[in-house]
Write an enzyme that holds these catalytic residues in place. Structure first.
Site, mmCIF file in Angstrom:
data_model
loop_
_atom_site.group_PDB
_atom_site.id
_atom_site.type_symbol
_atom_site.label_atom_id
_atom_site.label_comp_id
_atom_site.label_asym_id
_atom_site.label_seq_id
_atom_site.Cartn_x
_atom_site.Cartn_y
_atom_site.Cartn_z
ATOM 1 N N ARG A 18 9.700 3.361 -2.047
ATOM 2 C CA ARG A 18 9.683 3.020 -3.452
ATOM 3 C C ARG A 18 10.231 4.173 -4.645
ATOM 4 N NH1 ARG A 18 4.620 0.281 -5.369
ATOM 5 N NH2 ARG A 18 3.965 1.946 -4.026
ATOM 6 N N ASN A 36 6.686 -3.256 -2.938
ATOM 7 C CA ASN A 36 6.220 -3.637 -1.690
ATOM 8 C C ASN A 36 5.880 -4.997 -1.644
ATOM 9 O OD1 ASN A 36 6.306 -1.027 -0.870
ATOM 10 N ND2 ASN A 36 4.198 -0.532 -1.226
#
Length: 90
Positions: A18, A36
């Site tokens: 990320r 996520n």
């Protein structure tokens, strides 16, 4: 301008993916979000010109050193409000 929503599968959680995606998007000047998902995948929403988004998607595999992408499902999101920066969501 186009908005794309990408569902990224593979080894993409717990490997800095990320944060690497955020850095890549910021370097390219593309606004959006990354988060996520409970199933182990990651969702990316990103805005830009189609050619920029193609380049962004192509380079995702290089974003995080230990990530391994097995599949990316992409859809165009119509009529999304304009985003102004890129954020990691929790």
């Amino acid at each position: 301008m186009e908005t794309r929503k990408m569902q990224v599968y593979g080894v993409v959680q717990g490997v800095g993916f990320r944060w690497a995606v955020q850095m890549q998007a910021q370097e390219m000047g593309l606004p959006g979000t990354v988060r996520n998902n409970p199933d182990g995948s990651v969702t990316i929403v990103v805005q830009g010109e189609p050619s920029e988004l193609d380049a962004f998607t192509k380079d995702l595999g290089k974003a995080a050193r230990f990530a391994h992408i097995s599949r990316i499902d992409t859809e165009i999101v119509p009529e999304m409000e304009q985003l102004h920066s890129f954020h990691v969501l929790y």
